[in-house]
Design a protein around this motif. Sequence first.
Motif, short mmCIF file in Angstrom:
data_model
loop_
_atom_site.label_atom_id
_atom_site.label_comp_id
_atom_site.label_asym_id
_atom_site.label_seq_id
_atom_site.Cartn_x
_atom_site.Cartn_y
_atom_site.Cartn_z
N GLN A 168 -2.70 10.32 3.61
CA GLN A 168 -4.07 10.45 4.11
C GLN A 168 -4.21 9.96 5.55
OE1 GLN A 168 -6.27 8.15 1.26
NE2 GLN A 168 -6.39 9.80 -0.23
N GLN A 169 -3.56 8.83 5.87
CA GLN A 169 -3.80 8.19 7.17
C GLN A 169 -2.64 8.28 8.14
OE1 GLN A 169 -5.22 4.19 6.67
NE2 GLN A 169 -6.84 4.80 5.27
N GLY A 170 -1.48 8.71 7.67
CA GLY A 170 -0.32 8.81 8.55
C GLY A 170 0.05 7.46 9.13
N PRO A 171 0.47 7.40 10.40
CA PRO A 171 0.90 6.15 11.01
C PRO A 171 -0.19 5.06 11.04
CG PRO A 171 1.57 8.01 12.36
CD PRO A 171 0.67 8.54 11.28
N ALA A 172 -1.45 5.46 11.02
CA ALA A 172 -2.55 4.49 11.04
C ALA A 172 -2.63 3.67 9.75
CB ALA A 172 -3.87 5.20 11.27
N ALA A 173 -1.92 4.07 8.71
CA ALA A 173 -1.98 3.37 7.42
C ALA A 173 -1.28 2.02 7.47
CB ALA A 173 -1.35 4.24 6.32
N GLY A 174 -0.42 1.79 8.45
CA GLY A 174 0.27 0.51 8.55
C GLY A 174 1.18 0.25 7.36
N LEU A 175 1.95 1.25 6.99
CA LEU A 175 2.76 1.15 5.78
C LEU A 175 3.84 0.08 5.86
CD1 LEU A 175 3.15 4.86 4.64
CD2 LEU A 175 1.60 3.11 3.78
N LEU A 176 4.42 -0.15 7.03
CA LEU A 176 5.46 -1.17 7.13
C LEU A 176 4.92 -2.55 6.73
CD1 LEU A 176 8.31 -2.05 7.80
CD2 LEU A 176 7.61 -2.28 10.20
N LYS A 177 3.78 -2.90 7.27
CA LYS A 177 3.17 -4.19 6.94
C LYS A 177 2.83 -4.26 5.44
CE LYS A 177 -0.52 -7.28 8.39
NZ LYS A 177 -1.63 -7.50 9.31
N ARG A 178 2.34 -3.18 4.90
CA ARG A 178 1.98 -3.14 3.48
C ARG A 178 3.22 -3.23 2.59
NH1 ARG A 178 -3.45 -1.21 2.81
NH2 ARG A 178 -4.29 -0.56 4.80
N LEU A 179 4.30 -2.57 3.00
CA LEU A 179 5.55 -2.66 2.24
C LEU A 179 6.15 -4.07 2.31
CD1 LEU A 179 7.26 0.74 3.05
CD2 LEU A 179 6.62 -0.11 0.78
N GLU A 180 6.08 -4.69 3.47
CA GLU A 180 6.57 -6.07 3.60
C GLU A 180 5.78 -7.00 2.69
OE1 GLU A 180 6.22 -6.64 7.81
OE2 GLU A 180 8.26 -5.89 8.20
N TYR A 181 4.47 -6.80 2.64
CA TYR A 181 3.62 -7.61 1.78
C TYR A 181 3.99 -7.41 0.30
CZ TYR A 181 -0.61 -9.39 -0.47
OH TYR A 181 -1.48 -10.07 -1.27
N LEU A 182 4.21 -6.15 -0.08
CA LEU A 182 4.57 -5.85 -1.46
C LEU A 182 5.92 -6.48 -1.81
CD1 LEU A 182 3.86 -4.34 -4.06
CD2 LEU A 182 4.93 -2.30 -3.07
N LEU A 183 6.88 -6.39 -0.92
CA LEU A 183 8.18 -7.02 -1.16
C LEU A 183 8.04 -8.53 -1.30
CD1 LEU A 183 11.26 -6.87 -1.35
CD2 LEU A 183 11.32 -7.08 1.15
N GLN A 184 7.29 -9.14 -0.41
CA GLN A 184 7.07 -10.59 -0.45
C GLN A 184 6.40 -10.98 -1.77
OE1 GLN A 184 4.23 -11.95 2.43
NE2 GLN A 184 4.57 -14.10 1.98
N SER A 185 5.42 -10.22 -2.19
CA SER A 185 4.69 -10.56 -3.41
C SER A 185 5.57 -10.46 -4.65
CB SER A 185 3.46 -9.68 -3.56
OG SER A 185 3.83 -8.35 -3.84
N CYS A 186 6.60 -9.63 -4.57
CA CYS A 186 7.48 -9.44 -5.73
C CYS A 186 8.67 -10.40 -5.73
CB CYS A 186 7.98 -8.01 -5.79
SG CYS A 186 6.68 -6.82 -6.10
N THR A 187 8.97 -11.00 -4.59
CA THR A 187 10.18 -11.81 -4.51
C THR A 187 9.92 -13.31 -4.35
OG1 THR A 187 10.34 -11.40 -2.12
CG2 THR A 187 11.57 -9.92 -3.60
N GLU A 188 8.81 -13.68 -3.73
CA GLU A 188 8.53 -15.10 -3.54
C GLU A 188 7.77 -15.68 -4.73
OE1 GLU A 188 6.58 -16.08 0.10
OE2 GLU A 188 8.11 -15.12 1.33
N PRO A 189 8.04 -16.94 -5.06
CA PRO A 189 7.28 -17.58 -6.15
C PRO A 189 5.79 -17.61 -5.82
CG PRO A 189 9.16 -18.94 -5.48
CD PRO A 189 9.04 -17.81 -4.49
#
Length: 145
Positions: free
Chosen positions: A14-35
Motif C-alpha cells: 500500500q505505502q511502498g518505501p514510505a511504509a518504513g518496513l526496515l524499522k518495522r522488521l527490526e522491531y519485530l525481530l527485537q520483539s521476538c528475540t529479546e526477553p
Amino acid sequence: MASDIDSLLRLGRQQGPAAGLLKRLEYLLQSCTEPLAQQSDLFRLTHAIEYLRSQGWINAVVSDEEWVPGALYAEYADVSALLVRKSELQRHFTEEGKQSAPVAFIVAGEVRVVCDAFDARDLRYATGEQHAGGSLLSLLPVADV
C-alpha cells in the motif's frame, strides 16, 4: 508472527518505501528475540493490552473530548475495558517507546485483572479513584517509582 508478516506485506504494497518496513522488521525481530523485561515501556504496555484483549477485554483509545470518566463508565458498564486518551499516549511515550510521564487509564471491570497483567510485564502503576464498575489507574514511568 505470521499475521505480523502478513500485515507488513500489506503495508508495503500500500505505502511502498514510505511504509518504513526496515524499522518495522527490526522491531519485530527485537520483539521476538529479546526477553520481555528488556523491551521498551511501550512494547510491554502493548504486550499487556494484547494479553487483556485475548481474555475478552476491550481496549479503546479515546479523544480528549470523549474523556469523560462518568460517561465512559456508563458506556462500558457491561464489559471489561481498558481506556486511555490518545493525546497522553502521544505525549508521554518517546519514539523509542520510553515512557516520560504518567498515563491515566480508565478501567471498566475488575481492576485486579489489569494490575496482574501489568505486574507480569514489570509495568509500574498506581490505582486511583474507585467507581461502581471500575477505577482510574495511572501507568507510571520507571523514574517515578
